[in-house]
Design an enzyme around this catalytic site. Structure first.
Site, short mmCIF file in Angstrom:
data_model
loop_
_atom_site.label_atom_id
_atom_site.label_comp_id
_atom_site.label_asym_id
_atom_site.label_seq_id
_atom_site.Cartn_x
_atom_site.Cartn_y
_atom_site.Cartn_z
N GLU A 161 21.82 -1.78 -7.39
CA GLU A 161 22.97 -1.56 -6.73
C GLU A 161 23.24 -0.09 -6.18
O GLU A 161 23.98 -0.01 -5.08
CB GLU A 161 23.95 -1.37 -7.86
CG GLU A 161 24.15 -0.32 -8.92
CD GLU A 161 25.08 -0.14 -10.20
OE1 GLU A 161 26.43 -0.45 -9.79
OE2 GLU A 161 24.57 -0.19 -11.32
N CYS A 198 -7.42 -12.39 -2.35
CA CYS A 198 -6.32 -12.33 -3.33
C CYS A 198 -6.44 -13.24 -4.53
O CYS A 198 -6.05 -12.46 -5.58
CB CYS A 198 -5.21 -12.90 -2.35
SG CYS A 198 -3.38 -12.59 -3.18
N GLU A 229 -3.29 2.02 -7.71
CA GLU A 229 -2.97 1.03 -8.62
C GLU A 229 -3.96 0.95 -9.80
O GLU A 229 -3.37 0.87 -11.08
CB GLU A 229 -2.86 -0.59 -7.87
CG GLU A 229 -1.73 -0.55 -7.12
CD GLU A 229 -2.05 -1.66 -6.16
OE1 GLU A 229 -0.96 -1.98 -5.58
OE2 GLU A 229 -3.00 -2.19 -5.98
N TYR A 276 -3.67 2.37 -1.61
CA TYR A 276 -2.86 1.65 -2.77
C TYR A 276 -3.99 1.00 -3.81
O TYR A 276 -3.50 1.02 -5.18
CB TYR A 276 -2.01 0.57 -2.26
CG TYR A 276 -2.70 -0.59 -1.61
CD1 TYR A 276 -3.21 -1.84 -2.30
CD2 TYR A 276 -3.42 -0.61 -0.14
CE1 TYR A 276 -3.94 -2.83 -1.94
CE2 TYR A 276 -4.17 -1.77 0.01
CZ TYR A 276 -4.35 -2.94 -0.43
OH TYR A 276 -5.17 -3.71 -0.33
N CYS A 336 -5.33 -9.42 -5.41
CA CYS A 336 -3.61 -9.16 -5.92
C CYS A 336 -3.25 -9.86 -7.02
O CYS A 336 -2.64 -9.26 -7.84
CB CYS A 336 -2.73 -9.26 -4.47
SG CYS A 336 -3.23 -10.56 -3.59
N HIS A 360 26.71 -4.48 -11.38
CA HIS A 360 26.47 -3.59 -12.15
C HIS A 360 26.31 -3.97 -13.77
O HIS A 360 26.95 -4.90 -14.04
CB HIS A 360 27.73 -2.77 -12.04
CG HIS A 360 27.87 -1.22 -13.11
ND1 HIS A 360 27.04 -0.10 -12.68
CD2 HIS A 360 28.53 -1.44 -13.98
CE1 HIS A 360 27.32 0.49 -13.47
NE2 HIS A 360 28.43 0.11 -14.73
N LYS A 374 -5.38 -8.51 -10.12
CA LYS A 374 -4.78 -7.06 -10.42
C LYS A 374 -3.41 -6.97 -10.91
O LYS A 374 -3.07 -6.25 -11.74
CB LYS A 374 -4.63 -6.43 -8.88
CG LYS A 374 -4.46 -4.83 -9.01
CD LYS A 374 -3.99 -4.38 -7.47
CE LYS A 374 -2.92 -5.31 -6.77
NZ LYS A 374 -2.87 -4.98 -5.64
#
Length: 451
Positions: free
Chosen positions: A445, A45, A184, A180, A50, A440, A53
């Site tokens: 939302e 990682c 990616e 993934y 990750c 908002h 990346k």
């Protein structure tokens, strides 16, 4: 052997996220701990996964952000991209993080051996230097590595490991895989200006994610210029005199690329650990088999993280390492990690985030479900003149109104999903979402406005 005769209470093989967490927590509980790491502290990682990346993902996003800025009144002249500058900055930060991980172990008085370790006998570990040590408990946290398929010319391809160190950006890159990692890096290289082709042996990308979300990514990626070849496997790769690669895929004419990357899954790192010496049992995918408490069939040997092939995600490895250390060395009752309802993300362009059941999984397992969907154009895209649409999806158990799955594709989806995942994990209902006031204007939302 009496307990006091062991050199260490815990010897951890592998200093990735799971191994580091387990080691420092065990040490905090008062255990005498050692860690062996033959490459770099931090694991996949931090060093080649990750973290670097995600830094590339951030860099890639600026390609579209600079374009979109014009719609907001900005004029940016003379823009250019320097791959070497980004690459070196990323690697510098990886080195910084590696130092922090090492400092964490040092601060907890964990002994670190920067060499390979092999189990050579009962409670016995032999280091590459020849030193032999003993430990009451052994933890294996050696992670996994990219799988490279066997085909003529496979030695010419790269994996995600090497992608972080390229000397230049490829003008044409072929990425094999539909998961993934493939999607990616496809987004990253596409935004940096490479012509990207994805070749997948099946006709589905991102298997395991909700169909509507993965279909939306496919549509958007194709609009961005990424080419997809389905049911295509390697027949051969040949290196040309100009260093380009001639590639033949099943069902396709020969094509020439500057770089070929394979992202076809990851396999546990179990070779050379000496598992056979003491009889540690492996599964059909060569993963170390463990029980709910991460214990192997050998009473004093445990394993956490990708090497067990349970859920190959860094936060899961960290939780497994924490649970192991607390359970074996802490004063509380042993506990196991709950591997259900684990949220995940794909840092594609745009990103995907998910938690819980997909629509098809829910229908198969629960029978009657209600599905809510919001398909909208983010405000930022409207002003920028970008047609790309976000898609949010909520799956509800019709029997009790419980939200059993949320799936999203759109800007900042992973950031939004972290909080939403708490609600799904806690078993909250659609009525609980409805009773929550919206913030908002935001994209998030939409989660409390489903009708």
């Amino acid at each position: 052997m009496a307990e006091q005769d062991y050199d260490f209470d815990l010897f951890t093989i592998g200093a990735g996220s799971g191994g580091v967490r387990a080691s420092r927590v065990a040490a905090a509980h008062g255990a005498r701990v050692a860690v062996a790491e033959e490459y770099r502290v931090g694991g996949t990682c931090v060093i080649r996964g990750c973290v670097p990346k995600k830094m590339l993902v951030y860099g890639a996003h600026f390609a579209e952000d600079l374009e979109d800025a014009a719609g907001f009144g900005w004029t940016i002249a003379g823009k250019s991209f320097d791959w070497i500058k980004l690459r070196d900055h990323v690697q510098a930060d990886v080195t910084r993080l590696e130092g922090l991980y090492g400092q964490t172990l040092s601060n907890h008085n964990v002994t670190v051996f920067t060499e390979r370790a092999t189990i050579t006998g009962d409670h016995q570990i032999t280091l590459a230097s020849g030193r032999v040590v003993t430990a009451k408990t052994i933890l294996i946290a050696t992670g996994a590595r990219p799988h490279i398929p066997e085909f003529p010319g496979h030695e010419h391809v790269i994996t995600s490991n090497e992608a972080f160190h390229l000397d230049s950006l490829p003008r044409r890159i072929l990425i094999a895989g539909g998961g993934y990692i493939a999607n990616e890096f496809a987004g990253i290289f596409n935004q940096f200006g490479s012509k990207v082709t994805i070749a997948n042996r099946s006709d589905t990308i991102l298997r395991g994610y909700d169909e509507a979300v993965r279909d939306r990514l496919l549509q958007i990626a194709m609009v961005k210029g990424i080419e997809f070849l389905f049911r295509a496997q390697f027949e051969y790769v040949e290196k040309q005199d100009d260093r380009s690669l001639r590639v033949k895929l099943t069902g396709q004419d020969e094509r020439v690329f500057d770089c070929v990357m394979v992202a076809t899954g990851r396999v546990p790192n179990i070779e050379g650990l000496g598992l056979e010496t003491v009889g540690v049992e492996l599964g059909e995918r060569a993963q170390i088999k463990v029980d709910a408490f991460s214990k192997t069939n050998i009473d004093y040997i445990y394993a956490v993280g990708d090497v067990t092939d349970r859920v190959q995600l860094t936060p899961v490895a960290i939780r497994e390492g924490q649970a192991f250390a607390d359970s074996v060395f802490g004063k509380g009752a042993p506990y196991a990690v709950d591997h259900s309802c684990v949220p995940s993300a794909v840092f594609s362009h745009p990103p995907i985030a998910a938690v819980g059941m997909t629509e098809s999984e829910a229908r198969n397992q629960l029978g009657s479900v209600r599905v809510y969907q919001a398909d909208f154009r983010p405000m930022k895209h409207v002003v920028a003149g970008r047609s790309e649409r976000a898609l949010y999806k909520m799956i509800v158990d019709a029997a009790n109104d419980r939200v059993v799955g949320i799936h999203m594709i759109g800007p900042d989806a992973p950031e939004i999903m972290q909080a939403a995942a708490i609600a799904v994990k806690a078993g909250l209902t659609k009525a609980d979402f409805d009773a929550t006031c919206a913030i908002h204007p935001t994209m998030a939302e939409e989660l409390v406005l489903f009708k």
